[in-house]
Design an enzyme around this catalytic site. Sequence first.
Site, mmCIF file in Angstrom:
data_model
loop_
_atom_site.group_PDB
_atom_site.id
_atom_site.type_symbol
_atom_site.label_atom_id
_atom_site.label_comp_id
_atom_site.label_asym_id
_atom_site.label_seq_id
_atom_site.Cartn_x
_atom_site.Cartn_y
_atom_site.Cartn_z
ATOM 1 C CG ASP A 370 -1.857 1.167 1.278
ATOM 2 O OD1 ASP A 370 -1.996 1.870 0.259
ATOM 3 O OD2 ASP A 370 -2.470 1.373 2.337
ATOM 4 C CD GLU A 407 -5.638 6.197 0.160
ATOM 5 O OE1 GLU A 407 -6.618 5.439 0.272
ATOM 6 O OE2 GLU A 407 -4.590 6.059 0.828
ATOM 7 C CG ASP A 436 -5.018 2.023 -2.249
ATOM 8 O OD1 ASP A 436 -3.811 1.842 -1.992
ATOM 9 O OD2 ASP A 436 -5.750 2.720 -1.528
#
Length: 712
Positions: A370, A407, A436
Amino acid sequence: MLSVSLSSPNPPFFSLPEMRSFPLSKPSTHHYSRLLFFSFLLLLAFLFYRSTNPKPKPSLHSASSSSAHFLSLSASANSSISHDLISLTHIAGTPSAARTTSFILSRLNSAGFETFSRKYSPLLSFHSHSSLSLHHSNGSLLSSLSLTEPADPDRILPQAYHAYSPSGEAFASAVYANLGREQDFQTLSQLGVHVKGSVIIVRKGGGYRGGVVARASELGAKAVLIAGDLDGGVERGTVILNGPGDPLTPGWGATETLNGGFGVERLKIEMEAVKRRFQTIPSMPISADSAMEILRSLGGPQMPNEWRYGLVKSGGGVGPSPTLVNFTYKEERKIAPIQDLFGVIQGREEPDRYIILGNHRDSWTYGAVDPHSGTATFLDIVRRFGLMLKSGWRPRRTIVLCSWDAEEFGMMGSTEWVEENLGNLKSKAVAYLNVDCAVQGEGFNVGVSPQLDELLIDITKKVKDPDVEGRTVYDAWVAANKGISIERLARADSDFSAFIHHAGIPSLDMYYGDEFSGYHTALDSYEWMEKQGDPFFHRHLAIAEIWGLLALRLADDLILPFDYRSYASQLEEHVNALNAFVDENLSLEPIREAISDLRTAANEIYKESEKMRMGENIEDVLKRRELNDRLILVERSFLQEEGLNGRPWFKHLLYSPPADYESKLSFFTGIADALYKSKKTGMKTQSVVRHEIWVVARAIEKASKVLRGGLT
């Protein structure tokens, strides 16, 4: 391109003698000679035309040829993806952001895209100071507890913290609340344990961490400590409430300057609309080691058997403790710069229709999962599209590739951009495709707006399964789920949120793997990816191919590949499921009738689309354009301009996230919120629920009218 009319036998560039008519009398030898002569001339002319005008090859710009070209560029993808994963890491709003920004921008430029960037200045939240200790009941120190992360022994990473946790302190007894869910607090109440005035200890896994903290706060807790797993990881993340985006500029972009130097309007922190975005008590992620030291000191009722998992295996009390926990946290909130990056491939025929692909590049830790599994996949698409551009390809519609910033703080970069460009996006955006965490384990997962279902299924049949030779992603997907399993995007945890929930743009989010235990911890490393997550980077490759092929079909198909029959089927399933949640005195017939009409309209436009896929004259082109506009605008019909009741930023009536973080209803959000309010307050709200049923029915009716076009 030259075309030959069937009404004229003459190929271009040639003019044959005028043909004469002959009487229907018996032809003479002279007549036969003249006929043979003219036939011979015609044959020569035809052969010459064919030799100078060979049969056209398939267009480089067609959807099928561009897809084949894209897939042919997979050879070097694995090595480039693995290299890119090593290169990237940064927390938004910090000096380290510049290096990653420069890296992504250079890749977009070298691919030959038109590039630009957009800077915003939202309110971000950073760790300033924190401490944790355990004390005897008389206040004397028992032990100081570490707030470091065992999985980061060399202290390479910044301190783990909860973004937007307010500054505060607590000196109180502790209570263990398992996962911090509503049912866990109900269990404590049944055991006679009250959490008011206590420091709550929970283990991660109870849903959105912000929801866990808010629930404890409502019950009067003084602070919340969320423990990581026994593997030594400590999970960072935001605890902001009530939607994504900058808390001070809700609904408009947090631009640095406006109109040549005037600043942007920012709401005051003291305003009620802003205060609702923030928690009222401090919270902190801590290690399993520190949490267990506190848990070992607890007294009170015996822990339920089902809670003896992870942190606690041998039982013990749930609290309150005879000891006291001393926790302090100091936050630094500041307006900080962030920067979104864009690469644009202008459409050759419909440049004002946008296919948007996005991934964020900021990370809490090393971020191999991530977001950099997604970022590396994004860069592989950049590479392929760049090579295709250099070969002469250009899509029918414009493709926009977006690298979002911030984000992790609450989808700041994407939300501010959507808010700033809302007018254009509502009329021109076709779809948003988000990746993502591209890879966090095994198994294909996807959330998507229903009209894209059939397109997605078709494309997964064309991409090789990354794990088993000889089958496709579709084959593995069906085998793993005993059928097709598609999520609807009723969550606000990645950059698709502003597109679908605020702007009503059909969206997609996909990834490999259900859950990743190292999420937002020091364990999210390239080493994990290389050894466990995707050693040969084949799953990354599969995501890149699905992502790219989706973009190409949406960009190049003459008629947009939206199938609203799937939408009608999904809504029928939703209304059947809703029956279990509403009072039997409440009729769902208004929604059922609206869905039935939507299905009829969807069948009509499907037949209309099939008829209009061919034809190149100006009338056909204009008709296709009008039909495509209807297909694009249907999703906007599900927006409520004033937003949901009490949550005006969320506007999608079908798939906005519900107010209750634990809601079992992931659709018809206004109805779900009304039912939650009734349950929470104990008030009879049948009239409110009935109104929301009609609101949903009217939105679906509006969608049917948009599909059909014209006025009623």
